[in-house]
Design a protein around this motif. Structure first.
Motif, PDB file in Angstrom:
ATOM      1  N   MET A   1       0.836  -1.191   0.000  1.00  0.00           N
ATOM      2  CA  MET A   1       0.000   0.000   0.000  1.00  0.00           C
ATOM      3  C   MET A   1       0.875   1.247   0.000  1.00  0.00           C
ATOM      4  O   MET A   1       2.000   1.234   0.486  1.00  0.00           O
ATOM      5  N   THR A   2       0.337   2.344  -0.543  1.00  0.00           N
ATOM      6  CA  THR A   2       1.090   3.592  -0.596  1.00  0.00           C
ATOM      7  C   THR A   2       0.158   4.757  -0.324  1.00  0.00           C
ATOM      8  O   THR A   2      -1.051   4.674  -0.565  1.00  0.00           O
ATOM      9  N   ASP A   3       0.718   5.837   0.226  1.00  0.00           N
ATOM     10  CA  ASP A   3      -0.091   7.015   0.497  1.00  0.00           C
ATOM     11  C   ASP A   3       0.022   8.020  -0.646  1.00  0.00           C
ATOM     12  O   ASP A   3      -0.432   9.157  -0.537  1.00  0.00           O
ATOM     13  N   LYS A   4       0.618   7.594  -1.753  1.00  0.00           N
ATOM     14  CA  LYS A   4       0.757   8.477  -2.897  1.00  0.00           C
ATOM     15  C   LYS A   4      -0.425   8.322  -3.846  1.00  0.00           C
ATOM     16  O   LYS A   4      -1.093   7.297  -3.880  1.00  0.00           O
ATOM     17  N   THR A   5      -0.674   9.352  -4.624  1.00  0.00           N
ATOM     18  CA  THR A   5      -1.794   9.356  -5.568  1.00  0.00           C
ATOM     19  C   THR A   5      -1.306   9.016  -6.968  1.00  0.00           C
ATOM     20  O   THR A   5      -0.266   9.508  -7.413  1.00  0.00           O
ATOM     21  N   CYS A   6      -2.038   8.158  -7.637  1.00  0.00           N
ATOM     22  CA  CYS A   6      -1.710   7.789  -9.016  1.00  0.00           C
ATOM     23  C   CYS A   6      -2.876   8.200  -9.909  1.00  0.00           C
ATOM     24  O   CYS A   6      -4.024   7.794  -9.682  1.00  0.00           O
ATOM     25  N   VAL A   7      -2.614   9.026 -10.907  1.00  0.00           N
ATOM     26  CA  VAL A   7      -3.639   9.473 -11.851  1.00  0.00           C
ATOM     27  C   VAL A   7      -3.442   8.727 -13.168  1.00  0.00           C
ATOM     28  O   VAL A   7      -2.361   8.762 -13.750  1.00  0.00           O
ATOM     29  N   VAL A   8      -4.470   8.034 -13.611  1.00  0.00           N
ATOM     30  CA  VAL A   8      -4.392   7.207 -14.815  1.00  0.00           C
ATOM     31  C   VAL A   8      -5.445   7.653 -15.826  1.00  0.00           C
ATOM     32  O   VAL A   8      -6.607   7.875 -15.463  1.00  0.00           O
ATOM     33  N   ILE A   9      -5.043   7.783 -17.067  1.00  0.00           N
ATOM     34  CA  ILE A   9      -5.965   8.080 -18.167  1.00  0.00           C
ATOM     35  C   ILE A   9      -5.941   6.886 -19.101  1.00  0.00           C
ATOM     36  O   ILE A   9      -4.878   6.473 -19.569  1.00  0.00           O
ATOM     37  N   SER A  10      -7.096   6.301 -19.357  1.00  0.00           N
ATOM     38  CA  SER A  10      -7.140   5.106 -20.201  1.00  0.00           C
ATOM     39  C   SER A  10      -8.501   4.973 -20.849  1.00  0.00           C
ATOM     40  O   SER A  10      -9.519   5.428 -20.315  1.00  0.00           O
ATOM     41  N   HIS A  11      -8.520   4.332 -22.034  1.00  0.00           N
ATOM     42  CA  HIS A  11      -9.771   4.010 -22.711  1.00  0.00           C
ATOM     43  C   HIS A  11     -10.241   2.595 -22.355  1.00  0.00           C
ATOM     44  O   HIS A  11     -11.277   2.153 -22.840  1.00  0.00           O
ATOM     45  N   ASP A  12      -9.485   1.887 -21.536  1.00  0.00           N
ATOM     46  CA  ASP A  12      -9.804   0.500 -21.196  1.00  0.00           C
ATOM     47  C   ASP A  12     -10.632   0.477 -19.917  1.00  0.00           C
ATOM     48  O   ASP A  12     -10.120   0.675 -18.815  1.00  0.00           O
ATOM     49  N   GLU A  13     -11.938   0.212 -20.045  1.00  0.00           N
ATOM     50  CA  GLU A  13     -12.830   0.246 -18.892  1.00  0.00           C
ATOM     51  C   GLU A  13     -12.456  -0.803 -17.847  1.00  0.00           C
ATOM     52  O   GLU A  13     -12.476  -0.525 -16.649  1.00  0.00           O
ATOM     53  N   ASP A  14     -12.158  -2.027 -18.285  1.00  0.00           N
ATOM     54  CA  ASP A  14     -11.814  -3.096 -17.342  1.00  0.00           C
ATOM     55  C   ASP A  14     -10.548  -2.748 -16.555  1.00  0.00           C
ATOM     56  O   ASP A  14     -10.459  -3.008 -15.349  1.00  0.00           O
ATOM     57  N   PHE A  15      -9.568  -2.176 -17.247  1.00  0.00           N
ATOM     58  CA  PHE A  15      -8.322  -1.777 -16.593  1.00  0.00           C
ATOM     59  C   PHE A  15      -8.594  -0.702 -15.546  1.00  0.00           C
ATOM     60  O   PHE A  15      -8.106  -0.773 -14.411  1.00  0.00           O
ATOM     61  N   LEU A  16      -9.396   0.301 -15.900  1.00  0.00           N
ATOM     62  CA  LEU A  16      -9.708   1.371 -14.960  1.00  0.00           C
ATOM     63  C   LEU A  16     -10.434   0.841 -13.728  1.00  0.00           C
ATOM     64  O   LEU A  16     -10.161   1.249 -12.602  1.00  0.00           O
ATOM     65  N   ASN A  17     -11.364  -0.073 -13.952  1.00  0.00           N
ATOM     66  CA  ASN A  17     -12.168  -0.570 -12.841  1.00  0.00           C
ATOM     67  C   ASN A  17     -11.360  -1.435 -11.877  1.00  0.00           C
ATOM     68  O   ASN A  17     -11.756  -1.625 -10.727  1.00  0.00           O
ATOM     69  N   ALA A  18     -10.213  -1.937 -12.329  1.00  0.00           N
ATOM     70  CA  ALA A  18      -9.423  -2.861 -11.510  1.00  0.00           C
ATOM     71  C   ALA A  18      -8.818  -2.204 -10.277  1.00  0.00           C
ATOM     72  O   ALA A  18      -8.531  -2.886  -9.289  1.00  0.00           O
ATOM     73  N   PHE A  19      -8.623  -0.887 -10.308  1.00  0.00           N
ATOM     74  CA  PHE A  19      -7.918  -0.270  -9.182  1.00  0.00           C
ATOM     75  C   PHE A  19      -8.458   1.103  -8.763  1.00  0.00           C
ATOM     76  O   PHE A  19      -8.052   1.638  -7.738  1.00  0.00           O
ATOM     77  N   THR A  20      -9.371   1.687  -9.514  1.00  0.00           N
ATOM     78  CA  THR A  20      -9.791   3.052  -9.190  1.00  0.00           C
ATOM     79  C   THR A  20     -10.734   3.090  -7.988  1.00  0.00           C
ATOM     80  O   THR A  20     -11.558   2.197  -7.785  1.00  0.00           O
ATOM     81  N   ASP A  21     -10.603   4.146  -7.180  1.00  0.00           N
ATOM     82  CA  ASP A  21     -11.561   4.411  -6.106  1.00  0.00           C
ATOM     83  C   ASP A  21     -12.088   5.843  -6.200  1.00  0.00           C
ATOM     84  O   ASP A  21     -12.862   6.283  -5.358  1.00  0.00           O
ATOM     85  N   GLN A  22     -11.658   6.557  -7.234  1.00  0.00           N
ATOM     86  CA  GLN A  22     -12.132   7.918  -7.461  1.00  0.00           C
ATOM     87  C   GLN A  22     -12.027   8.214  -8.956  1.00  0.00           C
ATOM     88  O   GLN A  22     -11.063   7.807  -9.601  1.00  0.00           O
ATOM     89  N   VAL A  23     -13.028   8.896  -9.491  1.00  0.00           N
ATOM     90  CA  VAL A  23     -13.041   9.217 -10.917  1.00  0.00           C
ATOM     91  C   VAL A  23     -13.217  10.717 -11.098  1.00  0.00           C
ATOM     92  O   VAL A  23     -14.123  11.329 -10.517  1.00  0.00           O
TER      93      VAL A  23
END
Length: 280
Positions: A1-23
């Motif tokens: 686990m990390t306290d850092k923020t990761c911002v991801v831009i992707s067209h892959d819905e399954d990939f985004l859903n695998a780890f996002t907790d905020q959109v």
């Protein structure tokens, strides 16, 4: 686990859903950033419900406003004090219309399209191409069972990452010539307007380049499609239209894709596993 923020831009819905907790949703129409909490699928459903509710409220308000306008038109032609009533009704209609909400609009989505097929000459048996061996990085091996490609063939090429599945798209192109009007009409179907048409390809975004490639396919009328990771850089909202085009192409399709959902949606009927062939 990390306290850092990761911002991801992707067209892959399954990939985004695998780890996002905020959109964070960047609304291209209102120029605002909307924040939603939850995984991607949850947020997408919440937005759908919100739009449905807002549309329902607006439909009721529109109906009430139209009723006031109809009353105003009825009283307007009768003269006397009824004209004042008509004016009041129009004012009430305007007030009701002001209560209508600005419903969030989604990005443009491609309509279903087809890629015209140009039948090649000299293939009376229906076989248009035969694959007898595979090669990659100075290695080659014959296949135990050659694969013939004809009308309706849907062949997927698989193998470990880095084995050399990537290839240049090859297609037998018709000799048709198109007018500027036909070219612009086709480009417009893929959201490539006059401003974009005047730009150099190198200045386009990756998504625009993908749409440009699809527009070119429609104009070229190929006899075979050889497509490498076609879902890359294409907005996921466009993928159903792309799958429809591949499904309805009358010629053979040779496909490389890691998007299993897309692969399953285009009816692949033959698989060439390069790893197995080269290591047999």
């Amino acid at each position: 686990m990390t306290d850092k923020t990761c911002v991801v831009i992707s067209h892959d819905e399954d990939f985004l859903n695998a780890f996002t907790d905020q959109v964070l949703y960047l609304d291209m129409f209102s120029k605002k950033v909307e924040t939603y909490w939850g995984d991607y699928w949850f947020v997408k459903e919440e937005i759908r419900k919100r739009i449905k509710k807002e549309n329902a409220v607006n439909a009721q308000l529109k109906k009430k406003a139209q009723a006031k306008k109809d009353q105003a038109n009825k009283f307007a032609g009768k003269g006397g004090g009824l004209r004042k009533v008509a004016k009041t009704m129009r004012g009430l209609a305007a007030e009701i219309e002001d209560q209508m909400q600005d419903v969030r609009r989604e990005d443009y989505t491609l309509s279903e399209f087809t890629v015209p097929f140009s039948a090649p000459s000299g293939s009376p048996s229906g076989k248009m191409m035969r694959i007898e061996q595979v090669s990659a990085y100075n290695r080659s091996a014959k296949m135990s069972e050659p694969v013939d490609l004809g009308r309706g063939s849907r062949v997927q090429v698989t193998g470990p990452n880095g084995i050399g599945k990537t290839f240049c798209s090859w297609k037998e192109v018709s000799s048709h010539r198109h007018t500027n009007e036909q070219i612009r009409k086709t480009a417009g179907r893929f959201f490539l307007g006059n401003r974009i048409m005047k730009q150099k390809v190198v200045t386009l975004s990756e998504g625009q380049k993908g749409l440009l490639s699809l527009a070119c396919l429609c104009l070229q009328e190929p006899s075979i499609l050889i497509i490498d990771e076609p879902t890359n850089h294409i907005n996921f909202r466009h993928l159903p239209a792309l799958a429809y085009a591949v499904n309805n192409f009358k010629g053979p399709v040779l496909l490389v894709s890691h998007d299993q959902h897309f692969v399953s949606s285009v009816g692949v009927n033959t698989t060439i596993d390069m790893g197995k062939v080269l290591n047999a």
